[in-house]
Scaffold this motif. Sequence first.
Motif, short mmCIF file in Angstrom:
data_model
loop_
_atom_site.label_atom_id
_atom_site.label_comp_id
_atom_site.label_asym_id
_atom_site.label_seq_id
_atom_site.Cartn_x
_atom_site.Cartn_y
_atom_site.Cartn_z
N THR A 187 45.25 50.98 43.84
CA THR A 187 45.57 50.13 42.54
C THR A 187 45.31 48.71 42.74
O THR A 187 45.60 48.11 43.78
N ALA A 206 44.83 56.52 36.03
CA ALA A 206 46.23 56.45 36.26
C ALA A 206 46.45 58.05 36.05
O ALA A 206 47.60 58.48 36.29
N GLN A 256 54.94 48.10 40.31
CA GLN A 256 54.67 48.69 39.21
C GLN A 256 55.96 49.31 38.72
O GLN A 256 56.16 50.56 38.46
N ARG A 257 57.11 48.25 38.39
CA ARG A 257 58.37 48.70 38.17
C ARG A 257 58.84 47.89 37.03
O ARG A 257 57.90 47.25 36.41
N TRP A 274 51.35 57.59 44.06
CA TRP A 274 50.78 57.57 42.65
C TRP A 274 51.11 59.02 42.15
O TRP A 274 50.85 60.04 42.50
N ASP A 299 53.59 61.13 35.90
CA ASP A 299 54.23 60.04 35.35
C ASP A 299 53.79 58.66 35.09
O ASP A 299 53.81 57.72 34.56
N ARG A 300 52.32 58.87 35.77
CA ARG A 300 51.21 57.49 35.58
C ARG A 300 52.00 56.25 36.12
O ARG A 300 51.94 55.26 35.46
N THR A 301 52.65 56.43 37.23
CA THR A 301 53.32 55.33 37.94
C THR A 301 53.25 55.21 39.39
O THR A 301 53.10 56.29 40.15
N THR A 328 51.99 43.77 33.13
CA THR A 328 53.24 44.20 33.22
C THR A 328 54.02 44.83 34.44
O THR A 328 55.08 45.03 34.62
N ASP A 329 53.26 44.22 35.59
CA ASP A 329 53.92 44.43 37.12
C ASP A 329 54.95 43.52 37.14
O ASP A 329 54.91 42.34 36.37
N ASP A 381 68.06 54.98 36.68
CA ASP A 381 67.08 56.22 36.41
C ASP A 381 67.76 57.24 36.32
O ASP A 381 67.98 58.10 35.49
N CYS A 398 56.76 63.64 43.80
CA CYS A 398 57.42 62.70 43.08
C CYS A 398 58.94 62.99 42.81
O CYS A 398 59.13 64.17 42.47
#
Length: 1004
Positions: free
Chosen positions: A426, A360, A484-485, A190, A194-196, A551-552, A110, A414
């Motif tokens: 979550t 989210a 959640q990656r 959370w 970035d909603r993550t 998607t997890d 990243d 964050c």
Amino acid sequence: MSPAPELKATLTLPQTAFAMKANLPQNEPLRLARWTELRLYEEMRKAGRGRRVYLLHDGPPYANGPIHLGHALNKGLKDFVVKSKTMAGFDAPYVPGYDCHGLPIEIKVDEKLGHKKLSMPVPEVLEACRAYAQKYVDLQTEQFERIGCFGRWQKPYKTMARDYEAHILEAFYGFLEKGFVYRGLKPVYWCIHDRTALAEAEVEYANHTSPSIYVRYRLTSDPAAIAPALAGRQVSTIIWTTTPWTLPASLAVAFHPDFDYVALQVESGEVYIVAAALAEQVVIACKLGPSKELARFKGAVLDRVTFQHPFLERSILGVLATYVTADTGTGAVHTAPSHGADDFYTGQRYGLDPTSRVDAGGHIHVDPDSWHSAQPPAYDGLTVWKANPVIVAMLEERGALMGGSQLEHSYPHCWRCHHPIIFRATEQWFISLETQVKRTDGSETTFRQLSIEEIDKVVWDPAWGKERITNMIATRPDWCISRQRIWGVPIAVFMCEDCNLPIIDAALNAKIVGLFEREGAEAWHTTPLESLLPADTKCAHCGGKGLRKETDILDVWFDSGVSWLAVCESDPDLSQAYALFQKGKGTECLYLEGGDQHRGWFHSSLLTSVALRGRAPYSHVATAGWTLDEQGRAMSKSLGNGVDPVDIANRMGGEIVRLWVASVDFREDMAASENLMQRCAELYKKLRNTFRFLLGNLHGFDPERDRVAESELLPLDRYMLARTRELAEKILAWYEAFEFHRVYQAVNEFAIVDLSSFYLDVLKDRMYTFAPTSQARRSAQTVLWQITEALVRLVAPILTFTADEIWEYLPAVEGRPISVHLALFPKPEEIYSKDPTEELLKWQQLLLPVRNRVLQKIEALRKEKRVGKSLECNLKWLIPDHRKGVYETYLAALAEAAIVSKAEIVYVPQKDIEDRLLAAQTIDTEKGATQTSLAGVIEEQFVSQTAAPLDVSDVEVSVATSTKCNRCWRYTDDTANYGIWQNVCERCRSALTEMGIASPEANQ
Ligand SMILES: [Zn+2]
Ligand SMILES: [Zn+2]
Ligand SMILES: [Zn+2]
């Protein structure tokens, strides 16, 4: 007159091409190249074919940087195990592995990609992660090989390999199909921007200004139940919060069970409950005015009282929690299980629903169950930060706001967008520890219980590991396996859009495993849903047809935790042996890692194997402590106390790193420093020199031609052989028990004390002056050869480079393997055929103590400057006259061992010896010695192993008065000229004749 120089040239001095200086940094890489050329690891496998297998299953290090000392220790220890098991006659394959998925690599990638990542397709990001991990797989492989670790390095296992990823998914489906998996809530960091979800490592702290408010919660249960004095009063408590937006999620107020709480009555007549220690502060902050303490009680009495939510139609529960502090606030903590980790677990204990009504993007949605008016509240739909002032205004309007200000404090942000973050419950995937499972006998139990029972069947080394991991399994919550990656193996499941439950279909699952095998985890992102699902797939629970891909990804501990399946069960090099292990057919399987793996890899491997195969994946688990500096501090960049194993290998040699690994008891915490590495390097020099001396003295020795039968060896040589057998027996046992530091100590002691300071020193006369082919010299050479042959094998697992080098300099023997690493350990009975005890006792209790007394007496003469070398002395051994004929056979050995010129036995009455000893003892006692009786003196000398009456003996040392032989420097009565060489003793003259050296004449 000085001896002719040529006389010295007739001595047989040690001779070897084995270099004194090792030049490890230059020579080790050459030897590594030779091993590669020989395909040594493959040759070891070939040699091991058909032998019993010993499995050491490698725990994969994380591939995100160069190796550090902990890695070197870990791999070094494993290499000792693999090599010692191989040499002990096992087939011990070693397939190293690497852990490749997970957050640390994703974060690094990243950082490299920056905002580009957001616009990149997922497979491209995955490709970048793969490349990053591969870079470190390659680097670490090179570094582990550099320190001499053997293994299948050209084909290690990698958790990111396609087949491995397919196995991970296969294992997950196994859990899913067997009913271990459920979806539940869990609070995570959370970022609403970035909603993550964020991991712990992705959170940074920065200052942030928050509203700080005090809020009234009215008691709705009976106040008299708290304290009789409160009967009939209007009672409330006051909470303090800096996140007003969490109040819509408020479900409870937590009190510390052991704190004192007070009920304060203010002028208006209202009563407020707050912690006694904070009461004064609260009175000021909330401007309560003069107050009166009506009652005082422990927080425990507030358990399960009820309050009214300040603006929702919701009953709030009084709960107890020990994390409540008396530093700030009121001692009454507003609890929103969906927005805090502590709150969540407290909520779990009290059965509170942790469903989050924050989406989210951070928008709050009203809970319809506790809001009954048609008009939604003003905060509905706002983001949490915008909702804050709206909620404060609402509280004020309702008179529930008791005080308020702004607070600047350290708050989590964050790491990527630097916005403040929130806690949010979550939905996550869990493996339930309470799943019902069957034991092998068919009886029912829980997954947790069966895991604990399996722990009990494993050998834990050190033993405390068992209790440690048992406690962890006994008390752990369910295993949250989702993240959640993206850098990992997707939880490749189709979810019903309507009821949010997964489709569970074994045939479909098998199809997706096949897809992963062919295309890797990327396939989940690149293959359209329609081409994976049969056309009319419906949700089995609600019949819904809207399906989506989950998607997890899976927790990386799940990845490495199924290595027994992906590697041991599936790799053709290991699978047969592992099948025998799983069937309990005597094959052992060892896991050897740092002590933190009770929580990590040992733990996740156990759970996956117990769930999917009903048994632990290992029979033995060994754990290492931490590497610290000499002051016991952790190594860190800032302290500058780190020891880089690659740097040590480049400067001093990989062998020095290995010696250090062997020098420490790995079960404890271990000290390392430049200084300690230097010490290992010093010791290495000594060991190398001892080997060089051994090899030098083997010059001209052909074992097949010159070897002397054991029964014909001279007594001193026989003793050394017995001693070598004793050492080998101990070392073999220590290797078996992974007591490598004892091997290290014993080898050092043997090389320095038994060999350098004693045997090799004492032998010089025989080795240098006797005719090279004489029986006495061959006797010594036979034993030196056997010692070297034994020792080189016994140290080979540790001194991997040097033992192989020594091997090349040993006398050639028919059928000997090309490398020491293809040889087996010596069998004790091959070193010395008899039980060595008798021979050892004879020397250790009789001859060596007598020798010591001789040496002491020589030392006394030397102090008086009457002699220089011990060869200038003669000795008399006084033996009681009734023991004639018992000790004659040892006389020559004693003379040799004491390095004196002449020795004789003199028989005297026992009484005389006792008197002499007592007199000597009186002198010793005056000097401060502690012996107080003759018995004590005698016992020191010779304890007969036959339990016969003890013999006493004494020694006398005198200065030799005869003539010194110019060749061997002994003082003898038989010197004569040998040509122009003057004063040559009879023994030397006959040696010279035997050597074919004619007496030189003056004019020659
Ligand atoms: Zn963010
Ligand atoms: Zn459904
Ligand atoms: Zn001589």
